[in-house]
Scaffold this motif. Structure first.
Motif: not given
Length: 465
Positions: A338-349, A368-381
């Motif tokens: 949730d922290q990474l998702v919120a940070a990504n959304n805040k930066a994108l906004d 910022l795409r790399e941070a979004n990839d981090g969200v996907t990777n975290a969900r797999v992990l």
């Protein structure tokens, strides 16, 4: 003195004249005989070929059934698009008999192998006489398999058929009998988009399945799944349907120990991570399906973050209670994502707002795409059930999101600076414009006063005169 006669090549006698005329006559007759012979040979060949063609076209099965009505005439129409018919096979290749005979008794003579309607128990062997014969079937396509019949008898269907149950699915239950189409034909019942409907003809029929004491709601559940959405709405033919998980000719329900292996055929990385996780041994001891425990089976929904943590939709709390290590780990995993998702959304906004304001922010948006990839990777992990493993990708993602957010702030700072500079510049421009305007008015006033003075002097001089 009479003319001398001489025999020519056409067995007729011609008078002997001078040598040149005799030679020309002989050559003409010889050429005629050769041409005549060739024409006869061609004619005989055409007659033989046409006779052979007529013999090949003779098919008393089609001729007779074309004159019938109802279900006895139906095969004639269905066979027009049948893959076997297209490949040159006919009724006798499956049913036997002699299609060259007009007499029904001779055409359908059991001594010539005629079988009208095979017994369901014999259907696998009936189809297998060709499809299990490698020497025959590979003349049509070298890549065709020849083990379907053997594999079928390893399936639940095949085992029950051998035990005497003639209500189970056989070859024709899925492929049809007449009008069989290639598996790549969109109208084939085993084309990916049609497989679930084909299986549902039996498995969604409550009355038909009641004696087997197995659920009959699989089809309805599958239709609501993420797999069905991908297959039917996005037309993704690689999305799994019944046979991708259960098999086709060797169809069998995956056992508890094999579910993860079945899912792992597509979800390779998730499967590998789970195999090394602490959940692996626990689920084996509980004798529960690994993937099914969290994702279900037929009605698998789109994964979302609410499945993680301690919320009302969480699957973690179905096993872990508050105060346990697993419960705390689930909460931390959810908080990290949730922290990474919120940070990504805040930066994108802020970057989007800066871009709309006309600022150049393409580079930080790309980063910022790399941070979004981090969200996907975290969900797999998450499948590792390890907070440490997930935090390894969360922290770099947060750093990138923070840099992107700062880039957005810098863009707005530069925008503010530009606006202030523009305001100051505009003020000076307006101030100078005002000075120019006042100066012009002063010049115009002086010119007007000078003109008035000249006019007054001219009038005074005129009066004086």
């Amino acid at each position: 003195m009479g003319q001398q006669l001489v025999a020519t090549d056409d067995c007729a006698s011609v008078p002997v004249a001078d040598s040149s005329r005799r030679t020309e006559a002989g050559q003409g007759q010889a050429g005629y005989c050769i041409r005549f012979g060739r024409c006869c040979l061609v004619l005989i060949t055409l007659i033989l070929l046409s006779g052979s063609a007529l013999a090949q076209k003779k098919d008393s099965c089609l001729e007779c059934h074309s004159d019938l009505e109802g279900e006895l005439a139906e095969p004639v129409q269905l066979m027009k698009k049948d893959i076997h018919r297209i490949r040159g096979l006919s009724c006798v290749n499956c049913h036997g008999g002699d299609a060259s005979q007009d007499d029904p008794g001779r055409a359908m003579d059991p001594r010539k192998g005629f079988i009208a309607r095979p017994n369901p128990r014999n259907l696998p062997a009936f189809c297998g006489k060709c499809h299990s014969n490698a020497d025959f079937i590979k003349t049509f396509n070298p890549t065709l398999r020849v083990d379907q019949e053997r594999e079928y008898f390893t399936s639940v269907h095949g085992k029950r058929l051998r035990a005497g149950d003639q209500h189970v699915a056989t070859c024709i239950s899925c492929h049809g009998s007449h009008g069989i189409r290639s598996i790549s034909d969109p109208q084939s019942p085993v084309y990916p988009l049609n497989v679930a409907d084909t299986c549902a003809r039996c498995h969604a029929n409550a009355e038909y399945m009641k004696d087997y004491k197995i659920p009959h709601d699989q089809y309805d559940k599958y239709k609501s799944s993420v797999h069905a959405t991908a297959l039917y709405k996005r037309q993704d033919l690689s999305a799994p349907t019944c046979n991708d998980c259960h098999g086709n000719h060797g169809a069998a329900p995956p056992g508890v120990g094999s579910v993860a292996n079945v899912c792992g055929q597509c979800h390779v990385r998730q499967s590998g991570l789970f195999q090394a996780s602490p959940h692996k041994s626990v689920f084996e001891a509980m004798e529960v399906g690994e993937c099914m425990q969290c994702h279900s089976n037929h009605d698998i929904l789109q994964p979302h973050d609410d499945l993680l943590g301690a919320g009302p939709k969480s699957v973690c709390i179905s096993c872990h209670s508050q105060g346990e290590g697993g419960f705390q780990a689930a909460v931390k995993l959810r908080e990290a994502i949730d922290q990474l998702v919120a940070a990504n959304n805040k930066a994108l906004d802020i970057l989007n707002r800066a871009e709309r304001a006309g600022m150049e922010v393409s580079r930080p948006k790309f980063d910022l795409r790399e941070a979004n990839d981090g969200v996907t990777n975290a969900r797999v992990l998450i499948h590792t059930a390890s907070v440490e493993e997930v935090e390894k990708v969360i922290k770099p993602g947060l750093e990138i999101a923070d840099r992107s957010y700062k880039a957005g702030q810098d863009a707005f700072s530069e925008l503010t600076y530009r606006r202030k500079g523009l305001a100051v510049s505009l003020f000076f421009i307006l101030f100078l414009a005002a000075l120019v305007y006042l100066k012009i008015r002063e010049i115009e006033r002086r010119q007007t006063e000078a003109a008035d003075a000249d006019q007054h002097n001219l009038t005074s001089d005129t009066n004086a005169v």
